[in-house]
Design a protein around this motif. Structure first.
Motif, short mmCIF file in Angstrom:
data_model
loop_
_atom_site.label_atom_id
_atom_site.label_comp_id
_atom_site.label_asym_id
_atom_site.label_seq_id
_atom_site.Cartn_x
_atom_site.Cartn_y
_atom_site.Cartn_z
N GLU A 150 0.89 -1.33 0.01
CA GLU A 150 -0.08 0.02 0.06
C GLU A 150 0.82 1.46 -0.01
O GLU A 150 1.59 1.53 0.79
N GLN A 151 0.36 1.99 -1.03
CA GLN A 151 1.28 3.27 -1.19
C GLN A 151 0.70 4.37 -0.30
O GLN A 151 -0.36 4.49 0.14
N ALA A 152 1.59 5.20 0.43
CA ALA A 152 1.18 6.39 1.25
C ALA A 152 0.45 7.14 0.24
O ALA A 152 0.79 7.54 -0.89
N GLU A 153 -0.08 8.26 0.96
CA GLU A 153 -0.67 9.51 0.36
C GLU A 153 0.32 10.29 -0.13
O GLU A 153 1.64 10.36 0.61
N PRO A 154 0.35 10.97 -1.25
CA PRO A 154 1.71 11.60 -1.92
C PRO A 154 2.11 12.63 -0.84
O PRO A 154 1.26 13.38 -0.22
N PHE B 272 6.29 3.32 -5.54
CA PHE B 272 6.45 4.81 -5.47
C PHE B 272 7.01 5.19 -4.59
O PHE B 272 7.92 6.48 -4.44
N ASP B 273 6.79 4.98 -3.36
CA ASP B 273 7.48 5.47 -1.89
C ASP B 273 8.79 5.07 -1.95
O ASP B 273 9.61 5.71 -0.96
N LEU B 274 9.41 4.40 -2.76
CA LEU B 274 10.87 4.05 -2.89
C LEU B 274 11.78 4.81 -3.95
O LEU B 274 12.86 4.73 -4.13
N PHE C 79 4.76 13.25 -8.46
CA PHE C 79 3.90 13.66 -7.66
C PHE C 79 3.69 14.96 -7.14
O PHE C 79 3.10 15.62 -6.34
N SER C 80 4.73 15.79 -7.76
CA SER C 80 4.82 17.16 -7.20
C SER C 80 4.93 17.32 -5.77
O SER C 80 4.38 18.54 -5.39
N HIS C 81 5.50 16.42 -5.05
CA HIS C 81 5.77 16.70 -3.42
C HIS C 81 7.06 15.96 -3.26
O HIS C 81 7.62 15.20 -3.93
N SER C 82 7.58 16.36 -2.10
CA SER C 82 8.75 15.76 -1.59
C SER C 82 8.52 14.61 -1.21
O SER C 82 7.26 14.12 -0.55
N ASN C 83 9.31 13.52 -1.33
CA ASN C 83 9.28 12.25 -0.80
C ASN C 83 9.61 11.97 0.65
O ASN C 83 10.65 12.15 1.06
N ALA C 84 8.38 11.84 1.51
CA ALA C 84 8.74 11.94 3.09
C ALA C 84 9.17 10.49 3.42
O ALA C 84 9.55 10.56 4.71
N ASN C 85 9.45 9.68 2.85
CA ASN C 85 9.90 8.42 3.13
C ASN C 85 11.58 8.28 2.98
O ASN C 85 12.12 7.32 3.53
N ILE C 86 12.31 9.18 2.36
CA ILE C 86 13.65 9.07 2.04
C ILE C 86 14.28 8.82 3.33
O ILE C 86 15.35 8.28 3.38
#
Length: 176
Positions: A57-61, A100-102, A112-119
């Protein structure tokens, strides 16, 4: 009528209970908050864990993937309760849209026009020896190129293959 009164009394006492306090660390300080558990079953002093976590399951962008954070919580809560860090081996097997979260910051922002909060979380997990792996079949289906992944991510043939290989190495599957 008595039952309604008892239920209301029981519910009101539950709502007055103190909220759980979730602690940071001790190893991964920015992620994996955990609560102290009173009167828990004791953990063996020599406990060893080899656990694979499966996330599809992907996180919200732009948001942290809570399932990825579960690995940080696993490490922190066990070390905080006496398990030696070297006795914890974890693997994160990612498939489906969670791939996508990776993505690297640049690739994620482009998509996604957002920063990746998972990095920062993925880096912290990898720094603790967690194997972070992505299903190659999902990557192909989602058009995720290996060059667009975070450097901590390994690409496998499939999630099925990764889990089978991990099981042969003695890993159990965490169902959460």
């Amino acid at each position: 009528m008595q039952y309604k009164y008892l239920a209301a009394l029981a519910f009101s006492s539950l709502t007055l209970a103190e909220p759980a306090v979730f602690n940071k660390g001790p190893l991964i300080t920015d992620f994996g908050q955990h609560a102290k558990v009173e009167a828990m079953l004791p953990l063996p002093a020599d406990a060893k864990f080899k656990v694979a976590f499966d996330v599809a399951e992907q996180a919200e962008p732009g948001k942290l993937n809570k399932r990825f954070n579960s690995l940080a919580r696993f490490v922190n809560m066990h070390v905080a309760n006496g398990v030696k860090a070297e006795n914890i081996q974890l693997a994160l097997v990612v498939h489906g849209k969670a791939g996508f979260d990776l993505l690297s910051e640049q690739a994620y922002r482009q998509k996604f026009s957002h920063s990746n909060a998972n990095i920062a979380l993925i880096k912290a997990l990898a720094d603790q020896g967690v194997q972070v792996m992505l299903c190659g079949q999902s990557a192909a289906a989602m058009e995720i190129s290996a060059k667009n992944l975070m450097p901590e991510v390994q690409l496998g043939l499939s999630a099925m293959t990764l889990h089978a290989l991990l099981q042969q190495q003695g890993y159990t599957l965490n169902p959460f």
